[in-house]
Design a protein around this motif. Structure first.
Motif, PDB file in Angstrom:
ATOM      1  N   LEU A  66       0.824  -1.208   0.000  1.00  0.00           N
ATOM      2  CA  LEU A  66       0.000   0.000   0.000  1.00  0.00           C
ATOM      3  C   LEU A  66       0.859   1.258   0.000  1.00  0.00           C
ATOM      4  O   LEU A  66       0.545   2.245  -0.679  1.00  0.00           O
ATOM      5  CB  LEU A  66      -0.932  -0.005   1.217  1.00  0.00           C
ATOM      6  N   GLU A  67       1.954   1.235   0.746  1.00  0.00           N
ATOM      7  CA  GLU A  67       2.842   2.392   0.779  1.00  0.00           C
ATOM      8  C   GLU A  67       3.518   2.591  -0.578  1.00  0.00           C
ATOM      9  O   GLU A  67       3.616   3.728  -1.075  1.00  0.00           O
ATOM     10  CB  GLU A  67       3.902   2.215   1.859  1.00  0.00           C
ATOM     11  N   GLU A  68       3.967   1.505  -1.173  1.00  0.00           N
ATOM     12  CA  GLU A  68       4.609   1.607  -2.484  1.00  0.00           C
ATOM     13  C   GLU A  68       3.660   2.154  -3.536  1.00  0.00           C
ATOM     14  O   GLU A  68       4.042   2.948  -4.401  1.00  0.00           O
ATOM     15  CB  GLU A  68       5.142   0.244  -2.913  1.00  0.00           C
ATOM     16  N   GLU A  69       2.400   1.729  -3.458  1.00  0.00           N
ATOM     17  CA  GLU A  69       1.413   2.146  -4.447  1.00  0.00           C
ATOM     18  C   GLU A  69       0.722   3.457  -4.083  1.00  0.00           C
ATOM     19  O   GLU A  69      -0.064   3.967  -4.872  1.00  0.00           O
ATOM     20  CB  GLU A  69       0.353   1.043  -4.606  1.00  0.00           C
ATOM     21  N   LYS A  70       1.005   3.979  -2.880  1.00  0.00           N
ATOM     22  CA  LYS A  70       0.366   5.206  -2.399  1.00  0.00           C
ATOM     23  C   LYS A  70      -1.155   5.078  -2.396  1.00  0.00           C
ATOM     24  O   LYS A  70      -1.890   5.923  -2.917  1.00  0.00           O
ATOM     25  CB  LYS A  70       0.805   6.418  -3.235  1.00  0.00           C
ATOM     26  N   VAL A  71      -1.625   3.994  -1.809  1.00  0.00           N
ATOM     27  CA  VAL A  71      -3.054   3.688  -1.740  1.00  0.00           C
ATOM     28  C   VAL A  71      -3.477   3.599  -0.278  1.00  0.00           C
ATOM     29  O   VAL A  71      -2.874   2.865   0.496  1.00  0.00           O
ATOM     30  CB  VAL A  71      -3.350   2.353  -2.461  1.00  0.00           C
ATOM     31  N   PRO A  72      -4.511   4.339   0.128  1.00  0.00           N
ATOM     32  CA  PRO A  72      -5.035   4.217   1.490  1.00  0.00           C
ATOM     33  C   PRO A  72      -5.986   3.033   1.599  1.00  0.00           C
ATOM     34  O   PRO A  72      -6.615   2.629   0.617  1.00  0.00           O
ATOM     35  CB  PRO A  72      -5.780   5.540   1.683  1.00  0.00           C
ATOM     36  N   ALA A  73      -6.111   2.499   2.804  1.00  0.00           N
ATOM     37  CA  ALA A  73      -7.005   1.358   3.034  1.00  0.00           C
ATOM     38  C   ALA A  73      -7.592   1.459   4.431  1.00  0.00           C
ATOM     39  O   ALA A  73      -7.177   2.291   5.245  1.00  0.00           O
ATOM     40  CB  ALA A  73      -6.248   0.039   2.862  1.00  0.00           C
ATOM     41  N   THR A  74      -8.570   0.611   4.705  1.00  0.00           N
ATOM     42  CA  THR A  74      -9.212   0.557   6.014  1.00  0.00           C
ATOM     43  C   THR A  74      -9.046  -0.842   6.593  1.00  0.00           C
ATOM     44  O   THR A  74      -9.339  -1.834   5.921  1.00  0.00           O
ATOM     45  CB  THR A  74     -10.710   0.910   5.903  1.00  0.00           C
TER      46      THR A  74
END
Length: 255
Positions: A66-74
């Motif tokens: 997620l950090e590499e892709e710059k994507v937030p999640a829950t």
């Protein structure tokens, strides 16, 4: 879940203001930028990646992707005996710009759905376990184990138990959410990464708002393998990633 039901649930919820500390993390608020660029009432296609049952041995690998892709999640987290050693990762989840939400302490249906009092005692236990790692006032979103329309709860607390719990959640000023896209990564069939992706693609077809159910447990290593392809597929379809809380904020500004 049917999209119409999901949207009805979301619009019925009390919307939270977006917390400043999340806005200052490494994860950019692309969903807010998209709305600003297209006009307040023009919502982009949105997707929330949600992970139930963690933290676990697979949490850090998920966070790395997620950090590499710059994507937030829950992350809808638990506090079971099997994941006590991983609870400090809750702090990392927040620090990296993701949302932590409540799932259950024990995740034992026979225990938590015995009565409404039993359910809230379980949530109290969960919040006590999370307190060393984050601000509890920021944790106001909930996903019921099995979903808000599960029927397994009936055998323990009766046919009205879920209706009661949903009402009580809203009376607390909290929020609950189900899903409308499922990777089926925690089923007995133990799908591989490619099948998880196919399951998501099939469920997401034709939807402009997707809340994707995935799992974060010791047994869901294939979810980690599938995650990069899941992200790339949603991007290719024109979706913008956001947390559940961000989705609620976006929908409130788009009304």
């Amino acid at each position: 879940m049917v999209l119409g039901l999901l949207l009805a649930v979301l619009t019925a919820m009390i919307h939270l203001l977006y917390h400043r500390e999340y806005a200052e993390t490494e994860i950019p608020n692309d969903c807010f930028a998209a709305v600003a660029a297209t006009g307040e009432t023009a919502l982009p296609k949105l997707v929330c990646l949600t992970f139930d049952d963690g933290p676990s041995v697979n949490t850090q690998p998920l966070l790395d992707i997620l950090e590499e892709e710059k994507v937030p999640a829950t992350f809808f987290v638990c506090a079971q005996d099997i994941n006590q050693a991983y609870l400090p990762l809750v702090r990392t989840i927040v620090e990296q710009g993701h949302q932590v939400a409540m799932h259950s302490a024990t995740h034992r249906y026979a225990t938590i759905y015995r009565s409404s009092d039993a359910f809230w005692q379980d949530i109290k236990q969960l919040r006590q376990a999370l307190e060393p790692y984050l601000l509890l006032e920021d944790v106001t979103w909930l996903r019921f184990p099995g979903g808000s329309t599960n029927t397994v709860s009936y055998r323990y607390g009766g046919r009205e138990i879920m209706k009661t719990l949903k009402t009580q959640t809203e009376e607390k000023g909290w929020h609950w959410i189900d899903w409308n896209v499922c990777g089926e990564d925690a089923t007995a069939s133990h799908p591989d990464a490619q099948q998880i992706l196919r399951n998501i693609q099939e469920d997401a077809e034709g939807l402009s708002t997707c809340v994707v159910l995935l799992h974060d447990t010791k047994a869901t290593g294939q979810t980690v393998k599938a995650l990069p392809d899941i992200i790339q597929w949603f991007r290719a379809q024109g979706y913008t990633f956001c947390t559940v809380e961000q989705l609620s904020e976006l929908q409130s500004t788009g009304e």
